[in-house]
Design a protein around this motif. Structure first.
Motif, PDB file in Angstrom:
ATOM      1  N   GLU A 228       0.812  -1.222   0.000  1.00 53.26           N
ATOM      2  CA  GLU A 228       0.000   0.000   0.000  1.00 53.26           C
ATOM      3  C   GLU A 228       0.844   1.270   0.000  1.00 53.26           C
ATOM      4  O   GLU A 228       0.688   2.151  -0.869  1.00 53.26           O
ATOM      5  N   GLN A 229       1.722   1.406   0.977  1.00 55.02           N
ATOM      6  CA  GLN A 229       2.503   2.639   1.085  1.00 55.02           C
ATOM      7  C   GLN A 229       3.524   2.753  -0.038  1.00 55.02           C
ATOM      8  O   GLN A 229       3.792   3.854  -0.542  1.00 55.02           O
ATOM      9  N   THR A 230       4.097   1.626  -0.449  1.00 56.10           N
ATOM     10  CA  THR A 230       5.091   1.647  -1.515  1.00 56.10           C
ATOM     11  C   THR A 230       4.470   2.116  -2.828  1.00 56.10           C
ATOM     12  O   THR A 230       5.034   2.961  -3.528  1.00 56.10           O
ATOM     13  N   VAL A 231       3.314   1.584  -3.174  1.00 57.58           N
ATOM     14  CA  VAL A 231       2.665   1.980  -4.428  1.00 57.58           C
ATOM     15  C   VAL A 231       2.221   3.435  -4.361  1.00 57.58           C
ATOM     16  O   VAL A 231       2.300   4.169  -5.360  1.00 57.58           O
ATOM     17  N   LEU A 232       1.769   3.885  -3.191  1.00 57.17           N
ATOM     18  CA  LEU A 232       1.416   5.309  -3.044  1.00 57.17           C
ATOM     19  C   LEU A 232       2.614   6.191  -3.361  1.00 57.17           C
ATOM     20  O   LEU A 232       2.499   7.177  -4.106  1.00 57.17           O
ATOM     21  N   GLU A 233       3.783   5.862  -2.825  1.00 60.65           N
ATOM     22  CA  GLU A 233       4.983   6.665  -3.090  1.00 60.65           C
ATOM     23  C   GLU A 233       5.409   6.567  -4.556  1.00 60.65           C
ATOM     24  O   GLU A 233       5.850   7.557  -5.152  1.00 60.65           O
ATOM     25  N   ILE A 234       5.273   5.393  -5.135  1.00 58.74           N
ATOM     26  CA  ILE A 234       5.580   5.242  -6.561  1.00 58.74           C
ATOM     27  C   ILE A 234       4.677   6.153  -7.373  1.00 58.74           C
ATOM     28  O   ILE A 234       5.130   6.871  -8.272  1.00 58.74           O
TER      29      ILE A 234
ATOM     30  N   ASN B 155      14.682   6.339  -4.131  1.00 60.90           N
ATOM     31  CA  ASN B 155      14.370   6.868  -2.801  1.00 60.90           C
ATOM     32  C   ASN B 155      13.156   6.199  -2.151  1.00 60.90           C
ATOM     33  O   ASN B 155      12.682   6.658  -1.115  1.00 60.90           O
ATOM     34  N   ILE B 156      12.652   5.121  -2.778  1.00 57.60           N
ATOM     35  CA  ILE B 156      11.449   4.464  -2.263  1.00 57.60           C
ATOM     36  C   ILE B 156      11.827   3.146  -1.605  1.00 57.60           C
ATOM     37  O   ILE B 156      12.403   2.263  -2.238  1.00 57.60           O
ATOM     38  N   ARG B 157      11.526   2.998  -0.322  1.00 61.94           N
ATOM     39  CA  ARG B 157      11.874   1.786   0.413  1.00 61.94           C
ATOM     40  C   ARG B 157      11.019   0.618  -0.066  1.00 61.94           C
ATOM     41  O   ARG B 157       9.910   0.779  -0.540  1.00 61.94           O
ATOM     42  N   GLY B 158      11.591  -0.585   0.103  1.00 63.66           N
ATOM     43  CA  GLY B 158      10.865  -1.782  -0.290  1.00 63.66           C
ATOM     44  C   GLY B 158      10.943  -2.100  -1.770  1.00 63.66           C
ATOM     45  O   GLY B 158      10.177  -2.931  -2.260  1.00 63.66           O
TER      46      GLY B 158
ATOM     47  N   PHE C 202      18.730  -2.714  -3.949  1.00 58.32           N
ATOM     48  CA  PHE C 202      17.610  -2.835  -3.009  1.00 58.32           C
ATOM     49  C   PHE C 202      17.642  -1.639  -2.066  1.00 58.32           C
ATOM     50  O   PHE C 202      18.661  -1.354  -1.442  1.00 58.32           O
ATOM     51  N   ASN C 203      16.519  -0.951  -1.965  1.00 60.60           N
ATOM     52  CA  ASN C 203      16.451   0.268  -1.160  1.00 60.60           C
ATOM     53  C   ASN C 203      16.210   0.007   0.324  1.00 60.60           C
ATOM     54  O   ASN C 203      16.055   0.954   1.097  1.00 60.60           O
ATOM     55  N   GLY C 204      16.156  -1.229   0.719  1.00 58.66           N
ATOM     56  CA  GLY C 204      15.950  -1.535   2.135  1.00 58.66           C
ATOM     57  C   GLY C 204      14.504  -1.856   2.459  1.00 58.66           C
ATOM     58  O   GLY C 204      13.583  -1.507   1.728  1.00 58.66           O
ATOM     59  N   GLU C 205      14.317  -2.539   3.581  1.00 55.01           N
ATOM     60  CA  GLU C 205      12.978  -2.955   4.005  1.00 55.01           C
ATOM     61  C   GLU C 205      12.101  -1.753   4.346  1.00 55.01           C
ATOM     62  O   GLU C 205      12.571  -0.757   4.888  1.00 55.01           O
TER      63      GLU C 205
END
Length: 395
Positions: free
Chosen positions: A120-126, A140-143, A154-157
């Motif tokens: 959810e949050q990852t796609v919102l930031e994308i 700059n987007i985690r996950g 890999f940008n980290g968990e």
């Protein structure tokens, strides 16, 4: 504004995909300016039909939701999308690609990035940062796993969503109450460590507030949905909580909707077992993962060995509740003769349905780490089904 399309390829026509629906509603709730939609297909459709459906969206970014049952067809579809929508970016998430991101990015050059974990949050930031410069907006987007200069970064968990009340109800419109199975989650995470399961990697259980659960269930009841399946990995963790949900369902039942729960029969409380005696027929059904009746096998896969308690509690579940018991063939320390005993032990419990599955050796699972110790041979492609073990030959 760029258009984002979430693509689900379900196992059957009557399934709904909770993931793409939840992500889509979450993004809309948090940023109404984002142009995002989802589409659902099935693994039984022709690749050409699925491609046509994706093409008609004219999306700038296509995100696939992947599992072991749809990975094969998605790998066929994905490169073709780039041919018909050459300027489109392609990403994927879900347990199959998410836990083997580097492998899929190496194998599929038309795959631009992979989302690991909750979406959810990852796609919102994308959606909020999408630009034509792939590296700049992704880094700059985690996950996120993505390719940059032939390297996989890999940008980290990403932190988990702790407050599940921030997730919107995934079905703002319920158009086919009789024909579709509606999936619902009242919690995320699992405290157990079953060695063959990816859910065991996330032990941080988070619960949806009860009042919110009641509101959501009432929406299903008001719409006269035929079947609602809870996807909570183990529903009966907190007696006060799970019995309250059962009581709400019984008190507000519409004489139509069936609710499906995946439970650990061993851990049903005395209060729960007594309450179940009052539940009318055609209200609830239980899926109970016994997996094996061999204590050494259960211990090796990090499950409770309380098989006697499981049997005792299953017998106390009244006949008004449909019981669906699961067994897995191909587990450690279980050859054919020992498996026969497990089968007979479960069969004697007289479930309405006995489901026999075969071990899946999932990438990233503890079972995969133990493959040499257990002599596991299994299919190289999803669903990674076992072909033989030290105890059970392919023959």
């Amino acid at each position: 504004m760029a258009k984002i399309l979430l693509v689900a390829v379900n196992a059957a026509y009557n399934h709904t995909n909770l993931a793409v629906r939840s992500i889509c509603e979450y993004v809309k709730q948090n940023d109404s300016s984002v142009n995002i939609d989802f589409v659902e297909f099935t693994i039984n459709q022709k690749v050409s039909d699925i491609l046509r459906g994706i093409y008609e969206s004219k999306a700038d970014l296509v995100l696939f939701c992947t599992y072991i049952w749809n990975s094969e067809i998605i790998q066929k579809i994905l490169p073709e999308v780039k041919k018909i929508l050459p300027d489109c970016m392609i990403g994927a998430g879900g347990p199959e690609f998410g836990f083997f991101a580097e492998g899929y990015l190496s194998q599929i050059q038309d795959l631009d990035f992979v989302i690991k974990g909750e979406g959810e949050q990852t796609v919102l930031e994308i959606a909020q940062n999408f630009t034509e410069n792939k590296s700049d907006f992704l880094q700059n987007i985690r996950g996120i796993y993505f390719r940059k200069s032939e390297q996989i970064i890999f940008n980290g968990e990403r932190d988990l969503i702790c407050d599940l009340s921030t997730l919107p109800f995934a079905y703002p419109q319920i158009d086919f109450p009789d024909n579709l199975i509606y999936y619902y989650e009242s919690s995320r995470g699992c405290p157990y460590s079953c060695s063959y399961c990816m859910s065991s990697l996330d032990k941080r259980v988070r619960f949806m507030p009860l009042e919110r659960v009641f509101d959501d269930l009432q929406r299903f009841l008001d719409a006269n949905v035929r079947l609602v399946k809870f996807v909570d990995r183990t529903y009966n963790l907190n007696p006060e909580r799970y019995i309250s949900i059962w009581k709400y369902i019984v008190e507000h039942h519409n004489k139509k909707t069936m609710f499906h729960f995946e439970i650990e029969a061993e851990f049903l409380s005395e209060e729960a077992l007594e309450f179940l005696q009052t539940v009318p027929a055609n209200v609830m059904q239980f899926e109970i993962g016994v997996q094996s009746a061999n204590k050494k096998t259960l211990q090796s896969i990090c499950r409770s060995t309380g098989i006697e308690k499981i049997a005792q509690n299953v017998k106390r579940i009244p006949p008004t509740i449909h019981k669906h018991l699961d067994l897995i063939a191909g587990l450690p320390y279980e050859g054919l003769e020992r498996f026969k005993r497990s089968f007979n032990d479960v069969y004697e419990l007289q479930p309405e349905q006995l489901q026999l599955g075969f071990l899946k050796v999932l990438k990233g699972s503890y079972m995969e780490e133990q493959k040499e110790n257990y002599g596991l041979i299994y299919k190289s492609q999803p669903p990674y089904e076992v072909l033989g073990t030290k105890w059970l030959s392919y023959e």
